[in-house]
Write a protein that holds these residues in place. Structure first.
Motif, PDB file in Angstrom:
ATOM      1  N   GLU A  86       0.829  -1.208   0.000  1.00 38.24           N
ATOM      2  CA  GLU A  86       0.000   0.000   0.000  1.00 38.24           C
ATOM      3  C   GLU A  86       0.863   1.257   0.000  1.00 38.24           C
ATOM      4  O   GLU A  86       0.475   2.284  -0.575  1.00 38.24           O
ATOM      5  CB  GLU A  86      -0.930  -0.001   1.209  1.00 38.24           C
ATOM      6  N   GLN A  87       2.014   1.191   0.656  1.00 37.62           N
ATOM      7  CA  GLN A  87       2.912   2.340   0.677  1.00 37.62           C
ATOM      8  C   GLN A  87       3.522   2.604  -0.693  1.00 37.62           C
ATOM      9  O   GLN A  87       3.790   3.754  -1.057  1.00 37.62           O
ATOM     10  CB  GLN A  87       4.027   2.113   1.712  1.00 37.62           C
ATOM     11  N   ILE A  88       3.736   1.540  -1.455  1.00 34.24           N
ATOM     12  CA  ILE A  88       4.314   1.689  -2.795  1.00 34.24           C
ATOM     13  C   ILE A  88       3.262   2.150  -3.783  1.00 34.24           C
ATOM     14  O   ILE A  88       3.503   3.055  -4.593  1.00 34.24           O
ATOM     15  CB  ILE A  88       4.959   0.364  -3.232  1.00 34.24           C
ATOM     16  N   GLU A 112     -11.541  15.351  -2.061  1.00 33.32           N
ATOM     17  CA  GLU A 112     -11.326  14.470  -0.913  1.00 33.32           C
ATOM     18  C   GLU A 112     -10.539  13.231  -1.300  1.00 33.32           C
ATOM     19  O   GLU A 112      -9.680  12.768  -0.556  1.00 33.32           O
ATOM     20  CB  GLU A 112     -12.674  14.063  -0.317  1.00 33.32           C
ATOM     21  N   GLN A 113     -10.827  12.688  -2.476  1.00 31.46           N
ATOM     22  CA  GLN A 113     -10.163  11.458  -2.898  1.00 31.46           C
ATOM     23  C   GLN A 113      -8.686  11.685  -3.212  1.00 31.46           C
ATOM     24  O   GLN A 113      -7.835  10.865  -2.870  1.00 31.46           O
ATOM     25  CB  GLN A 113     -10.890  10.866  -4.109  1.00 31.46           C
ATOM     26  N   ILE A 114      -8.379  12.813  -3.844  1.00 29.71           N
ATOM     27  CA  ILE A 114      -6.971  13.115  -4.120  1.00 29.71           C
ATOM     28  C   ILE A 114      -6.239  13.438  -2.824  1.00 29.71           C
ATOM     29  O   ILE A 114      -5.114  12.981  -2.596  1.00 29.71           O
ATOM     30  CB  ILE A 114      -6.858  14.276  -5.124  1.00 29.71           C
ATOM     31  N   ALA A 115      -6.891  14.202  -1.952  1.00 29.36           N
ATOM     32  CA  ALA A 115      -6.262  14.582  -0.673  1.00 29.36           C
ATOM     33  C   ALA A 115      -6.009  13.367   0.203  1.00 29.36           C
ATOM     34  O   ALA A 115      -5.004  13.317   0.933  1.00 29.36           O
ATOM     35  CB  ALA A 115      -7.145  15.588   0.060  1.00 29.36           C
ATOM     36  N   GLU A 116      -6.885  12.384   0.154  1.00 32.73           N
ATOM     37  CA  GLU A 116      -6.701  11.167   0.945  1.00 32.73           C
ATOM     38  C   GLU A 116      -5.384  10.481   0.589  1.00 32.73           C
ATOM     39  O   GLU A 116      -4.625  10.050   1.464  1.00 32.73           O
ATOM     40  CB  GLU A 116      -7.866  10.218   0.717  1.00 32.73           C
ATOM     41  N   GLY A 117      -5.093  10.387  -0.709  1.00 32.08           N
ATOM     42  CA  GLY A 117      -3.836   9.787  -1.142  1.00 32.08           C
ATOM     43  C   GLY A 117      -2.629  10.612  -0.733  1.00 32.08           C
ATOM     44  O   GLY A 117      -1.581  10.069  -0.384  1.00 32.08           O
ATOM     45  N   LEU A 118      -2.777  11.924  -0.755  1.00 35.71           N
ATOM     46  CA  LEU A 118      -1.675  12.794  -0.336  1.00 35.71           C
ATOM     47  C   LEU A 118      -1.350  12.609   1.147  1.00 35.71           C
ATOM     48  O   LEU A 118      -0.195  12.433   1.531  1.00 35.71           O
ATOM     49  CB  LEU A 118      -2.038  14.260  -0.611  1.00 35.71           C
ATOM     50  N   ARG A 119      -2.392  12.628   1.989  1.00 34.71           N
ATOM     51  CA  ARG A 119      -2.153  12.540   3.431  1.00 34.71           C
ATOM     52  C   ARG A 119      -1.687  11.151   3.844  1.00 34.71           C
ATOM     53  O   ARG A 119      -0.927  11.008   4.809  1.00 34.71           O
ATOM     54  CB  ARG A 119      -3.434  12.924   4.189  1.00 34.71           C
ATOM     55  N   ARG A 120      -2.118  10.121   3.107  1.00 32.16           N
ATOM     56  CA  ARG A 120      -1.692   8.758   3.451  1.00 32.16           C
ATOM     57  C   ARG A 120      -0.190   8.587   3.260  1.00 32.16           C
ATOM     58  O   ARG A 120       0.465   7.870   4.015  1.00 32.16           O
ATOM     59  CB  ARG A 120      -2.440   7.742   2.593  1.00 32.16           C
ATOM     60  N   HIS A 121       0.361   9.245   2.244  1.00 26.13           N
ATOM     61  CA  HIS A 121       1.766   9.032   1.920  1.00 26.13           C
ATOM     62  C   HIS A 121       2.673  10.188   2.336  1.00 26.13           C
ATOM     63  O   HIS A 121       3.894  10.083   2.182  1.00 26.13           O
ATOM     64  CB  HIS A 121       1.913   8.787   0.411  1.00 26.13           C
ATOM     65  N   GLN A 122       2.101  11.268   2.842  1.00 19.82           N
ATOM     66  CA  GLN A 122       2.912  12.395   3.290  1.00 19.82           C
ATOM     67  C   GLN A 122       2.525  12.733   4.727  1.00 19.82           C
ATOM     68  O   GLN A 122       1.609  13.516   4.985  1.00 19.82           O
ATOM     69  CB  GLN A 122       2.710  13.608   2.379  1.00 19.82           C
TER      70      GLN A 122
END
Length: 331
Positions: A86-88, A112-122
């Motif tokens: 998931e991290q990759i 919200e969907q784009i931001a979710e991916g940003l916060r998960r990995h940053q």
């Protein structure tokens, strides 16, 4: 020499179905170099998408990887736990799917969907900073009024805009590899051209490698540097795009190219490859293409599975009679 960014070797994947097991990938392998654009082409059912799903841990519950090795930036992906994968995914590898309407969550806004991916990995990224980055990404992929559009839902976007939003999501964390699986199939010709131009531009600006999975040879010719041809779950030919289109060394590749319409030619009917791809549950012995091959002629050698053989520098083919195609040129 630079090491491959992605390397797949001898991958075997199968699905459990009622009445038995279906082999979907049968020893496939290819590599992608940093910054390279590779096209994966073949008829439906050839194993193009299943290979990628196997590598990224995205198989449905009925599927499993039986054997093989896959390495991304030196890490064995098949040995990783789901949390590590998931991290990759989303950080190092960005995904653009065929139908964004099914890939996007209908009850969450695009932002919200784009931001979710940003916060998960940053880690530590604030909501305000994430919102600003979302607007920046939407503007980058050509969506007007990005702040307002970020508050809208997928159904409020056109098909082309949804695909642009998917590309923004894939590029959010500046991945090293983008995998685009039939990204323009559901779009009309004009929007398709815009999406291809966009993919090319964001790849260049982010210095990412790109894997383009498609059945459309026109897209392959326009977008890629090197081509991998798959048939019945196997790689049957790999070469640079010019060699594939003008000097194919596998009869399946030649058949695909002959079925293309050409400017300046008038034909009542385009030549097609006879027959159908084999049922993966009942693959023929030997070469899987032999029952449709106009080169085989029932020769005994075709009863044995041909190995991928280097026929020229950087050009490999899985055909016993590849030398017989060497003198031909597909214009």
């Amino acid at each position: 020499m630079t090491e491959p960014l992605l390397s797949i070797e001898n991958l075997v994947t199968e699905f459990r179905v009622e009445g038995g097991v279906v082999p979907a990938v049968n020893g496939a392998g290819y590599h992608v170099m940093p910054g390279e654009t590779v096209g994966i082409v073949g008829e439906s059912g050839s194993g193009k998408s299943v290979t990628v799903a196997s590598v990224l841990g995205l198989l449905p519950s009925s599927g499993r990887v039986v054997s093989g090795t896959t390495r991304f930036a030196g890490r064995d992906l098949l040995a990783l736990r789901e949390r590590e994968l998931e991290q990759i995914r989303g950080r190092d590898i960005g995904l653009v799917f065929q139908d964004p309407m099914t890939a996007l969550n209908p009850v969450m806004t695009i932002g919200e969907q784009i931001a979710e991916g940003l916060r998960r990995h940053q880690a530590g990224l604030s909501r305000r900073a994430a919102g600003a980055r979302v607007a920046e990404l939407l503007a980058e992929v050509g969506i007007p009024s990005p702040k307002e559009r970020a508050r809208q839902y997928p159904h409020q976007f056109s098909g082309g805009m949804r695909q642009r939003a998917m590309i923004a999501m894939a590029m959010a964390n500046r991945p090293r590899l983008i995998i685009a699986d039939e990204p323009t199939t559901a779009l009309d010709v004009t929007i398709q051209a815009q999406i291809l131009d966009l993919l090319r531009r964001v790849q260049r600006e982010h210095d990412a490698a790109l894997v383009m999975i498609t059945h459309d040879l026109g897209v392959i010719a326009e977008m890629t540097e090197r081509v991998v041809v798959m048939y019945a779950g196997r790689v049957v030919e790999t070469a640079d795009v010019d060699s594939i289109f003008h000097r194919p060394r596998h009869p399946y590749t030649r058949g695909l190219l002959r079925s293309l319409p050409r400017l300046g030619e008038r034909r009542d009917e385009l030549p097609a490859i006879g027959g159908q791809p084999p049922d993966p549950r009942r693959l023929p012995d030997g070469c899987s293409f032999r029952v449709r091959c106009d080169l085989s002629g029932g020769r005994a050698e075709c009863g044995f599975q041909p190995a991928l053989t280097e026929v020229a520098a950087g050009h490999v083919s899985a055909c016993h009679f590849h030398a017989e195609l060497a003198a031909e040129e597909v214009a």
